[in-house]
Each structure stands twice: as C-alpha cells, then as structure tokens.
Design an enzyme around this catalytic site. Structure first.
Site, PDB file in Angstrom:
ATOM      1  N   VAL A   6      23.926  17.024   5.494  1.00 44.88           N
ATOM      2  CA  VAL A   6      22.909  16.002   5.277  1.00 44.88           C
ATOM      3  C   VAL A   6      22.551  15.917   3.792  1.00 44.88           C
ATOM      4  CG1 VAL A   6      20.957  17.553   5.670  1.00 44.88           C
ATOM      5  CG2 VAL A   6      20.717  15.124   6.165  1.00 44.88           C
ATOM      6  N   SER A  47       7.083  55.502  23.267  1.00 50.44           N
ATOM      7  CA  SER A  47       6.234  55.770  22.110  1.00 50.44           C
ATOM      8  C   SER A  47       6.884  55.330  20.804  1.00 50.44           C
ATOM      9  CB  SER A  47       5.920  57.264  22.041  1.00 50.44           C
ATOM     10  OG  SER A  47       5.172  57.552  20.882  1.00 50.44           O
ATOM     11  N   ASP A 102      23.058  21.533  10.154  1.00 48.49           N
ATOM     12  CA  ASP A 102      23.863  22.548   9.484  1.00 48.49           C
ATOM     13  C   ASP A 102      25.272  22.010   9.299  1.00 48.49           C
ATOM     14  OD1 ASP A 102      23.441  25.864   9.078  1.00 48.49           O
ATOM     15  OD2 ASP A 102      25.496  25.115   9.014  1.00 48.49           O
ATOM     16  N   GLY A 114       2.308  58.397  18.355  1.00 48.59           N
ATOM     17  CA  GLY A 114       1.872  59.788  18.299  1.00 48.59           C
ATOM     18  C   GLY A 114       0.471  59.946  17.726  1.00 48.59           C
ATOM     19  N   LYS A 135      25.313  50.105 -10.815  1.00 47.58           N
ATOM     20  CA  LYS A 135      24.219  51.067 -10.903  1.00 47.58           C
ATOM     21  C   LYS A 135      24.757  52.491 -11.002  1.00 47.58           C
ATOM     22  CE  LYS A 135      21.121  48.283  -8.001  1.00 47.58           C
ATOM     23  NZ  LYS A 135      20.417  48.228  -6.696  1.00 47.58           N
ATOM     24  N   GLY A 140      17.044  32.696   2.413  1.00 48.40           N
ATOM     25  CA  GLY A 140      17.854  33.030   1.245  1.00 48.40           C
ATOM     26  C   GLY A 140      17.781  31.993   0.155  1.00 48.40           C
ATOM     27  N   ARG A 197       8.163  65.704  26.524  1.00 48.10           N
ATOM     28  CA  ARG A 197       9.398  65.160  25.940  1.00 48.10           C
ATOM     29  C   ARG A 197      10.220  66.306  25.370  1.00 48.10           C
ATOM     30  NH1 ARG A 197      10.814  59.806  22.411  1.00 48.10           N
ATOM     31  NH2 ARG A 197      12.569  59.344  23.769  1.00 48.10           N
ATOM     32  N   TYR A 248       9.474  68.433  15.425  1.00 52.46           N
ATOM     33  CA  TYR A 248       8.026  68.592  15.350  1.00 52.46           C
ATOM     34  C   TYR A 248       7.649  70.014  15.768  1.00 52.46           C
ATOM     35  CZ  TYR A 248       8.132  63.472  15.051  1.00 52.46           C
ATOM     36  OH  TYR A 248       8.388  62.175  14.680  1.00 52.46           O
TER      37      TYR A 248
END
Length: 676
Positions: A451, A28, A406, A62, A568, A653, A217, A169
């Site tokens: 390249v 699930s 690459d 669920g 920050k 990127g 479960r 739950y």
C-alpha cells in the site's frame, strides 16, 4: 458430565479434606506484584482474571517466612495479614470453588540479603557470597518461621500452603550433600539431611490443622552432579506424606544447574514421566509441571497416569482464559505460551515486574483494560508483524473497523523467520492465535498488498498506524557486494545457498539463530524427548544422582565450520536472554562453533573475510558470509505520510529497531490499541 475431549482435565479431585473442580493449577510465579504499592488491588485483579478464566487452583508467588529468606513479599507478622486477606477474599468472591494456596519460599543461600543462611557455608554459583551456617538455634528459628508463616496464611484466608523444597532454596540445600556438609543431627546420612524438610512439614501441619491443603514441592530431578538419588527422592516423598503432606508437587532442576527445563527448546511435558514414576510410590496426589502449555498436552499427561494435577504457570500469563477456552472447544483461540522467558523469568531474575511477550496485559490488569471503544473508527494498519497484529486485533476487539495491509503473502513478519529456527517451533502457535483473532474480530486482511501513502490518504481512514518493521542493515565494508555475501533473511527462508565454511557477521539474537539453523542436524530437540535428553545429558531411564551424571551430552552437527563474530569485546552472547542465553551458547559450543569478539571487519574477497582480532590481521577462508549486522527501521511509508501532512502512528520495529524486540513491539501496540 465429563468433558468429551478433556475427561481427565475437567474431573474434580479430592485433596485432603478439600476438593478442586478441575485438574489445572495456576502454578507459582513470583510476579513482582507482591512487592509494589497497592499490592492487594493489583494482585487481586491478576488472580481474579485467571479465576474467571476457569482455573481450578492458584498457587501464589513465593512469600518468605523470615527476613533472611529474601527481599520482597513476606508473611511473618500479623500486620502483614490484611493484604493477603484482601487477595483471598477477592478470589473466593469471584469463584468460591477455586482454591488459592500460598507458596512459602525461603531462598536460603541465594537470597538477596546481606547475610543469607544455609546448612553450610557453601557458595552458590548464583550468589555473591557464601551463606552463614545455621547453628542449632538458627535452624529452630527457621523451622518456627515456616510454621508461623503457614499459620498466618490460614488467618489470611488461604485454602492451603505450598512449601518449596527445591531449586536451590533453603530446604533443598539441606537435602544435597554438596551444600550440606554438616556432621551434626542435620547432616551426614540421608536420614539426617532430609530431617529439616520433614520437620518443616510436621510443624506446618500442626500449625494449620487438618483442613488446609499442604503441598510440598520436591526436586524430582535436580540436574546436579551429585544431586539426589532416586531412592532418596522416593523416601523423602513418603516421609512427607507420613507427616501430613496432602500433595507432592514435582520440580525439576536447581536454578544453578546447566540443563534447560522451561525454555522453548524443551519438549512439551518432557519431565512428566519422572512425576509419573514417583506417583507410583505414593497414595496422595502429585502435581507435574514444565512446558505443559496447551490443554491437549495436560489431558495426555493425566490420561497416562503421570500426574493427578497439572501446573500451568506461564501459560496463565499468556492467556488467563485458557481453561474456559478448552472447555468451550475454542482451543484455536488460546494465546499459547511459547516458552521464550523474555518478559517473565528474565524479568524475575533482573528485578523487573513480570509480564508476557504475547500478552502485554499480564500483571498490568488494572492498567490495561480492553473495553469497547466509545467512538468507533476506521483504522488502517500497515504491517502484519507482531506489532501490527497485536494492534489490529485488539483495536478490532474494541469495535473499531480495521484494515490490515502487508506486502507479504502471510502474516507474521519476523515471527515467520523465528518459527523456522530449530527449537522455536512454538512461534507457530502465536501466528495461529493471531490468525484466529483476525477472523474472530473481523479484521479486513489484505496480504500481498504494498500500500502507498496516496492509497492510505485516499482511503479516508480516521487513524493510520505504521508497523512496517525493519530492514536488515548493510555494513559499509569493502566487498560487501561479493557473491559469497548473503543476508540472514535469505538464509532463513532458504533462498540463499550456504557453504561448508561460514562466517556470521553479528552475534546478537539473529546471529545465534542463524548459527543454530546452519549447524543443526537431525530432529529438533524441542520435538523429541530422546534427542533433548541426549543433547543435555539427561538419563530419564536410569535416573542416576541428579538425573545427569555419567552421560556425556551429544549434540548433532551437520559438520559446517562456523565463525560467529561480533565487534563488541564482551563475551559473545552476553546480551542474550538472562535465563535462556546460556543454553544457546552451550549448544553452539558443543557443535564446535567458533565465537570471536572484538572483531574489526576489513574486507571480503575471493580469499574470504578479512578481519582483525585484537589488532592482529586474520583471514577466514569461508565459502559464505552471512550478514546479521543489525537492523534499521523501515519508515519510508511513515515519512511519506508525514510529508502529506497526515496524522500517523508508528509502532514496533519501525519505531525502534536497535534490536528485534517482539516484547516491546507487542507491548507498545497493546498500549496504543487500548488508548484509542
């Protein structure tokens, strides 16, 4: 005939009055598809792709039985049945042998509703408010709702239901003393605390009759201080079996517990032994789960007797054909779940539609179809990082002729850095997968090739795609060229020597990865269950209450003094993944890493790194300064091609480098590859 490599995985199993064709379950996951317009069409496509991929049984996301159980998909009224019937019909039409069970989930105290309910008004760490305590009538209403939901599931064509009684739950909060402080017939002694779960199963069995599969479960190890004791777990499982449960499915931890159970740092099948211990007490099948992501891992679990069935939820997001590939001996073609959580659980807990970092088609099957190209073209792709690899292999799968360039001597780009971080060894699997896809789809791979724009123009390609990634950003700080300053790339690749005292400039994902790498000692916990258990205070051997009490976590460190810094002012690490960031913060804190926010950088000299914190000057007398100050897109080749007047596409990127984001890069690359 049993499969020679996977005799247990591919053996059928009788469950109640039904039979599953193999032992792999798509477990699930609430994908968010349940809540969107045209839910039946999209859910059907999502499930049918996994059915055709060979899975033996599916358990849905669920579905709440009652309005108080949470926002989203609900089944409590007859007019909600047709959507579910469309899904079950589609699954059974795709393969009549595959079983589909609906999970019944009442979120209880952590439901995102105005008045969540629970056994007692005990607020969850994850909730905004304490739940309303259910009275006797309210308890009866909820039990009746479970039974009604199960009955409607039968009407909708499901082969069974799974009742989730774990994770914090509703049902699980009746079981644990911390959240069930009642003194009436539904709380107090263990027999009274488990009464709600047992009564739900009894009433559900009566509602669905004897033929449907009934799974419960259970929290086999809830990772809570004062959680369930082992004898309670065993007695509950036996009581549920006696009331008509056909299968016990083992779950590990509550959402609010501070022990990782599904992140990539968790060893494969780390918790299966707990399931095996419970299995010895039962006569019905048991399901195990958590970090079982490859067929050989599933086979080993079954062969040891740790379970009768294996739930592979997120691995089915990553590769819907996993089971078929195992049966056909194509394991090297499996797109393995790496346990990153970035597009699945992080999305779930932030209200977004679920997908998968390594498979951008997951949950978008009706939107992204990989079909043969109407016009075959010659394509050049520059950059073999995540974006370039995804684009090149999907475009080649569609029939285009693809050349992939690459400058490095290996594919992978930033993934080649990630795979070197302790706890991220799974990234090797993604590189193995892409390497095999390059071979299978005849991509012409030119490594060690830088390249030029002239080369590409002269090549006469129909399309040029630039996926050249990023370059580390160098902040403009006095002394940035000092001998003690090194880049994160050189540290991760081992080219730079790192001293005993270190400052890391930048506390994003890379900064945390570097801090993990340079403080790590001993075996990676993701590769050793015993090490993992010590680092997170889990006692698998004695299984005390909750599985965690009484053991102080031990995280080995190599003794480096490390300062992890950010400009920050917010909490350091706040921007990390929602479901995994806390694990990285805790690990580094236990190693003694100093985390400082609101830092201004003044200069670097022989004395160290001079900073200001809250305006106060401070000198960090460090041997090494590692720069993890963000990235810039590497677009030189793209710009040169534009100057030539050449049409060119930009992905990954190189398109956007504000944060290294493989999820976004692979998604963008996939969408472009299918659109050509």
């Amino acid at each position: 005939m049993p499969h020679p490599r996977y005799p247990h995985v591919f053996s059928p199993l009788k469950i109640g009055r039904q039979q599953v064709k193999n032992r792999i379950i798509m477990g699930s996951m609430h994908s968010g598809l349940e809540d969107v317009p045209n839910a039946a069409e999209r859910l059907s496509a999502y499930f049918v792709e996994r059915v055709k991929g060979g899975v033996g049984m599916i358990i849905t996301g669920g579905i709440t039985p009652h309005a108080s159980g949470g926002r989203g998909a609900k089944l409590s009224e007859p007019d909600e049945v047709p959507m579910h019937r469309a899904v079950t019909d589609a699954v059974h039409a795709a393969d009549p042998e595959v079983k589909i069970c609906m999970q019944i989930l009442h979120s209880g105290p952590i439901a995102t509703v105005s008045e969540p309910v629970g056994p007692s008004p005990v607020k969850s760490r994850l909730a905004r408010r304490a739940p309303v305590e259910l009275d006797e009538a309210g308890i009866e209403e909820q039990i009746a709702a479970f039974a009604n939901c199960a009955y409607l599931a039968r009407e909708a064509g499901y082969d069974g239901v799974e009742i989730i009684g774990s994770a914090g739950y509703l049902i699980s909060t009746f079981l644990v003393e911390k959240t069930n402080q009642r003194t009436d017939a539904w709380g107090g002694s263990w027999e009274k605390r488990m009464r709600f779960a047992v009564e739900v199963v009894r009433r559900v069995r009566a509602a669905i009759g004897p033929d449907m599969i009934l799974i419960f479960r259970i929290a086999a190890m809830d990772m809570l201080d004062g959680g369930l004791a082992w004898d309670e777990i065993v007695s509950l499982a036996k009581a549920l079996e006696a009331q008509g449960a056909d299968v016990i499915s083992t779950h590990f931890c509550w959402h609010e517990s501070q022990v990782p159970t599904i992140a990539t740092m968790v060893p494969r099948a780390a918790f299966a032994g707990v399931t095996g211990r419970l299995r010895q007490h039962l006569s019905i099948p048991v399901i195990t789960s958590n970090r079982i992501n490859m067929p050989d891992v599933a086979e080993a679990v079954l062969a040891r007797g740790d379970a009768d069935l294996v739930s592979m939820a997120r691995p089915m997001l990553a590769d819907p054909d996993l089971v078929n590939k195992a049966r056909e001996g194509r394991e090297d073609e499996i797109n393995t779940c790496i346990g990153c959580n970035q597009a699945c659980l992080d999305h779930t807990f932030s209200g977004q539609l679920v997908s998968c970092l390594v498979n951008a088609r997951a949950c978008r099957e009706t939107e992204i179809a990989i079909l043969p190209a109407e016009t075959k073209r010659r394509l050049a792709v520059v950059g073999a990082g995540p974006a370039g690899l995804a684009f090149a292999t999907i475009a080649a799968e569609r029939g285009h002729s693809v050349t992939l360039f690459d400058a490095a001597d290996a594919i992978g780009g930033q993934f080649n850095l990630a795979r070197r971080i302790p706890g991220k060894e799974e990234f090797d699997e993604t590189l193995r997968y892409f390497g095999r896809m390059i071979e299978r789809h005849d991509v012409e791979l030119r490594l060690g090739t830088r390249v030029s724009a002239d080369d590409l123009v002269a090549g006469g390609y129909d399309e040029i795609v630039i996926a050249t990634g990023i370059r580390p950003r160098t902040p403009q700080i006095a002394g940035i060229d000092h001998a003690k300053v090194v880049s994160y790339v050189d540290v991760i690749t081992g080219k730079a020597k790192v001293g005993q005292s270190v400052a890391i400039m930048g506390a994003g994902g890379i900064g945390f990865d570097v801090a993990e790498l340079i403080t790590h000692a001993g075996t990676s916990a993701s590769l050793d269950i015993d090490v993992f258990a010590r680092e997170w205070g889990i006692d698998f051997k004695n299984h005390p209450r909750g599985g965690v009490t009484g053991i102080a976590p031990v995280v080995e460190s190599n003794g480096r003094e490390v300062f992890l810094l950010q400009r920050k002012t917010s909490a350091v690490g706040k921007g990390l993944g929602k479901t995994t960031g806390w694990t990285h913060r805790i690990t580094l804190q236990r190693r003694g890493v100093h985390m400082l926010g609101g830092v201004e950088y003044d200069r670097i000299d022989d004395a160290g790194l001079h900073i200001r914190v809250d305006g106060e000057p401070r000198t960090l007398a460090v041997d090494t300064v590692i720069v993890c100050a963000g990235q810039e897109p590497a677009r030189d080749l793209y710009d040169q091609l534009l100057a030539h007047g050449t049409a060119v596409q930009l992905i990954g990127g190189a398109f956007e480098a504000s944060e290294l984001d493989a999820k976004r890069a692979i998604k963008q690359a996939t969408e472009l590859a299918v659109a050509l």
